[in-house]
Scaffold this motif. Structure first.
Motif, PDB file in Angstrom:
ATOM      1  N   UNK A 161      55.008  57.772  48.688  1.00 34.68           N
ATOM      2  CA  UNK A 161      54.478  59.178  48.265  1.00 34.68           C
ATOM      3  C   UNK A 161      53.048  59.088  48.049  1.00 34.68           C
ATOM      4  N   UNK A 162      52.510  57.704  47.507  1.00 38.42           N
ATOM      5  CA  UNK A 162      50.995  57.910  47.356  1.00 38.42           C
ATOM      6  C   UNK A 162      50.935  56.247  47.162  1.00 38.42           C
ATOM      7  N   UNK A 163      49.520  55.791  47.387  1.00 38.21           N
ATOM      8  CA  UNK A 163      49.071  54.536  46.890  1.00 38.21           C
ATOM      9  C   UNK A 163      48.360  54.697  45.627  1.00 38.21           C
ATOM     10  N   UNK A 164      48.667  53.907  44.625  1.00 35.26           N
ATOM     11  CA  UNK A 164      47.906  54.035  43.431  1.00 35.26           C
ATOM     12  C   UNK A 164      46.824  52.911  43.300  1.00 35.26           C
ATOM     13  N   UNK A 165      45.565  53.594  43.033  1.00 31.80           N
ATOM     14  CA  UNK A 165      44.357  52.297  42.828  1.00 31.80           C
ATOM     15  C   UNK A 165      44.181  52.011  41.271  1.00 31.80           C
ATOM     16  N   UNK A 166      44.515  50.624  41.140  1.00 28.54           N
ATOM     17  CA  UNK A 166      44.607  50.160  39.844  1.00 28.54           C
ATOM     18  C   UNK A 166      42.986  49.769  39.215  1.00 28.54           C
ATOM     19  N   UNK A 167      42.530  50.743  38.846  1.00 29.88           N
ATOM     20  CA  UNK A 167      41.062  50.392  38.327  1.00 29.88           C
ATOM     21  C   UNK A 167      40.885  49.460  37.325  1.00 29.88           C
ATOM     22  N   UNK A 168      41.787  49.416  36.222  1.00 29.61           N
ATOM     23  CA  UNK A 168      41.637  48.337  35.076  1.00 29.61           C
ATOM     24  C   UNK A 168      41.800  46.947  35.663  1.00 29.61           C
ATOM     25  N   UNK A 169      42.924  46.840  36.432  1.00 28.96           N
ATOM     26  CA  UNK A 169      43.345  45.460  36.921  1.00 28.96           C
ATOM     27  C   UNK A 169      42.214  45.007  37.993  1.00 28.96           C
ATOM     28  N   UNK A 170      41.557  45.966  38.879  1.00 29.06           N
ATOM     29  CA  UNK A 170      40.606  45.534  39.887  1.00 29.06           C
ATOM     30  C   UNK A 170      39.307  45.014  39.090  1.00 29.06           C
ATOM     31  N   UNK A 171      38.964  45.823  38.190  1.00 29.87           N
ATOM     32  CA  UNK A 171      37.583  45.553  37.270  1.00 29.87           C
ATOM     33  C   UNK A 171      37.822  44.040  36.614  1.00 29.87           C
ATOM     34  N   UNK A 172      39.004  43.815  36.286  1.00 33.73           N
ATOM     35  CA  UNK A 172      39.461  42.538  35.554  1.00 33.73           C
ATOM     36  C   UNK A 172      39.357  41.407  36.660  1.00 33.73           C
ATOM     37  N   UNK A 173      39.647  41.810  37.969  1.00 35.45           N
ATOM     38  CA  UNK A 173      39.370  40.599  39.029  1.00 35.45           C
ATOM     39  C   UNK A 173      37.878  40.195  38.938  1.00 35.45           C
ATOM     40  N   UNK A 174      37.146  41.044  38.849  1.00 39.08           N
ATOM     41  CA  UNK A 174      35.505  40.556  38.717  1.00 39.08           C
ATOM     42  C   UNK A 174      35.105  40.466  37.460  1.00 39.08           C
TER      43      UNK A 174
END
Length: 318
Positions: A161-174
């Motif tokens: 239905x859609x792809x979700x962008x996981x902002x907090x997890x991606x910020x945690x990566x950096x």
């Protein structure tokens, strides 16, 4: 995919920990005003210690929803998704739990390499999929192109239905957390969102926007939502019911955009002027179709309200 599962019907997707005792009321009794979609979360929103409680509560919720759907159907419900903690839990839910009352699963930490595993467990079910892009690979445009190509040519394509962008997890990566003074677009996520739109939207995948975790800062929320719309994102994760109305308002279509979209789709001219701008149906048709689909769900902002929005936007930038 049926009309109920249109990505435009996601709106503000409210994440609710699976430990909450009011989930059934939210789905069946309109406890949360304006709710279009919700995710029952067993991942980040639930601590390790609370997993047994979350599992017991989820089983009760699923039992209630399955029984209610048999009696009355789910046409008037918000869209309901379950977010398992990991692939192992997802496999257990798909194999042994009654998921007939939910619409799909949110797939955490989704990558190209786990696609075959998720598809093996879901292909024989009715469940749709919302993969979440939230791992280190998301920062690599080559890996994202490979993932987009794999999904576009896979049988699961019609279930996404859609792809979700996981902002907090991606910020945690950096090793970062979003600033209280800036939108998510002002840091590294600005690049990531632009890249993901370029890679996935060109293949007709819908993308949803990350949560704005600063619940009480309306100015940041409004600025970020304006940028979400500018990037063509179809909805936004919400973590508090107070965010739902704000997100819904941002998803409304301006009267001028709606008028242009109608002219573009109905004109026989190759190029024409409308409201001081050039309209070229050959290149604007996909935009126009999206605008009309969005307007059908969220409505049209009156010119008076649009003027107020422009003034508010100008003030937040000054």
């Amino acid at each position: 995919m049926n009309e109920r599962l249109s990505p435009w019907r996601l709106g503000a997707t409210l994440y609710m920990p699976a430990t909450r005792t009011d989930i059934v009321d939210a789905v069946l009794h309109n406890k949360i005003d304006g709710l279009r979609s919700l995710v029952i979360c067993l991942e980040d929103a639930v601590s390790d210690a609370d997993i047994p409680l979350a599992r017991r509560n989820l089983r009760q919720v699923l039992t209630h929803l399955a029984a209610a759907k048999k009696l009355q159907g789910n046409a008037n419900w918000p869209l309901v998704f379950v977010r398992p903690r990991d692939i192992t839990m997802g496999a257990e839910l798909a194999a042994d739990w009654d998921l007939s009352g939910v619409d799909g699963l949110v797939l955490p930490k989704f990558t190209r390499h786990c696609l075959p595993v998720w598809w093996a467990m879901l292909k024989d079910s009715h469940l749709c999929m919302m993969p979440t892009l939230e791992t280190e690979e998301v920062f690599d445009v080559v890996q994202m192109r490979e993932l987009a190509a794999a999904l576009a040519n896979h049988p699961c394509r019609q279930r996404i239905i859609a792809l979700r962008i996981g902002g907090n997890d991606l910020m945690n990566v950096v090793s970062l957390r979003r600033s209280r003074e800036f939108t998510l677009y002002d840091g590294p996520m600005g690049y990531v969102i632009k890249m993901l739109v370029s890679v996935f939207a060109t293949r007709d995948f819908a993308l949803t926007a990350p949560v704005c975790e600063h619940i009480d800062d309306r100015q940041i929320m409004d600025r970020e939502l304006a940028l979400d719309m500018l990037h063509g994102l179809v909805g936004k994760t919400a973590i508090h019911p107070s965010q739902i109305g704000i997100i819904e308002a941002a998803l409304m279509v301006s009267a001028s955009d709606h008028a242009d979209a109608l002219r573009i789709l109905n004109s026989s001219q190759a190029v024409f002027k409308s409201q001081g701008a050039m309209c070229e149906p050959a290149t604007h048709r996909r935009w126009a179709s999206a605008i009309l689909a969005r307007a059908q769900v969220y409505g049209i902002v009156s010119e008076k309200n649009q003027d107020a929005i422009r003034l508010m936007t100008a003030l937040t930038k000054s």
